[in-house]
Design a protein around this motif. Structure first.
Motif, PDB file in Angstrom:
ATOM      1  N   LYS A  25      30.881  14.119  44.263  1.00  0.00           N
ATOM      2  CA  LYS A  25      29.629  14.186  45.026  1.00  0.00           C
ATOM      3  C   LYS A  25      29.305  12.834  45.657  1.00  0.00           C
ATOM      4  O   LYS A  25      28.798  12.763  46.776  1.00  0.00           O
ATOM      5  N   ASP A  32      23.503  17.919  52.521  1.00  0.00           N
ATOM      6  CA  ASP A  32      22.979  19.161  51.948  1.00  0.00           C
ATOM      7  C   ASP A  32      23.467  19.300  50.501  1.00  0.00           C
ATOM      8  O   ASP A  32      24.665  19.460  50.256  1.00  0.00           O
ATOM      9  N   LYS A  33      22.529  19.220  49.563  1.00  0.00           N
ATOM     10  CA  LYS A  33      22.897  19.188  48.141  1.00  0.00           C
ATOM     11  C   LYS A  33      23.727  20.386  47.714  1.00  0.00           C
ATOM     12  O   LYS A  33      24.672  20.266  46.927  1.00  0.00           O
ATOM     13  N   LYS A  34      23.362  21.554  48.253  1.00  0.00           N
ATOM     14  CA  LYS A  34      24.062  22.779  47.848  1.00  0.00           C
ATOM     15  C   LYS A  34      25.510  22.763  48.372  1.00  0.00           C
ATOM     16  O   LYS A  34      26.446  23.095  47.665  1.00  0.00           O
ATOM     17  N   LEU A  35      25.668  22.340  49.622  1.00  0.00           N
ATOM     18  CA  LEU A  35      27.012  22.265  50.207  1.00  0.00           C
ATOM     19  C   LEU A  35      27.864  21.218  49.493  1.00  0.00           C
ATOM     20  O   LEU A  35      29.068  21.404  49.292  1.00  0.00           O
ATOM     21  N   GLU A  51      27.615  20.300  46.354  1.00  0.00           N
ATOM     22  CA  GLU A  51      28.018  20.877  45.055  1.00  0.00           C
ATOM     23  C   GLU A  51      29.168  21.873  45.254  1.00  0.00           C
ATOM     24  O   GLU A  51      30.179  21.844  44.541  1.00  0.00           O
ATOM     25  N   GLN A  52      29.029  22.724  46.275  1.00  0.00           N
ATOM     26  CA  GLN A  52      30.053  23.749  46.550  1.00  0.00           C
ATOM     27  C   GLN A  52      31.392  23.133  46.901  1.00  0.00           C
ATOM     28  O   GLN A  52      32.432  23.528  46.380  1.00  0.00           O
TER      29      GLN A  52
END
Ligand code: ADP
Length: 202
Positions: free
Chosen positions: A104, A114-117, A119-120
């Motif tokens: 990360k 984008d935090k979600k992207l 992580e993904q």
């Protein structure tokens, strides 16, 4: 032509130690896997430093991922580096954070927000190298082979067209070296990423 890398008559001289590379010309295509083999001191690390433009050729031209060593500007270096994945012999993981946070951190530092992207993408890359179960472990809790998998995952984060691997099996036992080699070969094929692997091990 779809070269991702082209050296034309490249030489590199260091001020005190003299000529490290003399008149090198070669090219690499998308998805190619190339070994750079030579004894210690032959100039492998120097060549890899030229490719990431950490050093410039003394003469000749290097074209890589749309940039030329003759005209690249300092502000363009981060763009070039993002297009390259680099794998080191000594892994170079950040010891103060877990595996997932190592990945990360790199995404954050290369412009993802984008935090979600984030992580993904990090988890995807850990899956690609088969180490997603160790996401919350710290580097010191992993074997050498596992740490090298993490560093390969890190190299894949920004979907590089080229991975530069500098003696990636240099710190590993023969069985683990074989696993890492097979992983690099599989990655090159699946991701259509070209790999230049330096090794002194014939
Ligand atoms: P390899 O990676 O194959 O062991 P290197 O590229 O590290 O080879 O070294 C090639 C030659 O260039 C050696 O003679 C080395 O001493 C010299 N060299 C490498 N890096 C530097 C540097 N930063 N300054 C001066 N000489 C260097």
């Amino acid at each position: 032509m779809s070269d991702i890398l082209r050296l034309t008559n490249v030489s590199k001289e260091y001020p005190r130690s003299g000529t490290a590379l003399r008149d090198i010309s070669f090219e690499m295509r998308k998805g190619e896997f190339v070994f750079l083999v030579g004894h210690s001191g032959a100039g492998k690390s120097t060549l890899l430093k030229l490719l990431s433009m950490a050093e410039r050729p003394t003469t000749g031209e290097l074209r890589i991922s749309g940039f030329s060593s003759l005209s690249i500007k300092p502000r363009e270096l981060p763009i070039l580096r993002r297009r390259l994945g680099i794998v080191f012999q000594d892994f170079q993981l950040l010891t103060d954070r877990n595996v997932l946070d190592n990945l990360k951190f790199v995404l954050g530092a290369t412009g993802w927000n984008d935090k979600k992207l984030i992580e993904q993408r990090a988890m995807n890359c850990l899956q690609l190298v088969g180490i997603e179960k160790k996401a919350k472990d710290f580097p010191h809790q992993l074997s050498g082979g596992e740490q090298q998998r993490v560093s390969i995952a890190r190299a894949l984060l920004n979907k590089p067209t080229l991975i530069l691997a500098d003696e990636p099996t240099g710190n590993l036992d023969p069985a683990t070296s074989k696993e890492i080699m097979e992983l690099l070969l599989a990655v090159a094929k699946e991701e259509n990423t070209a790999i230049l692997m330096a090794t002194h091990d014939m």
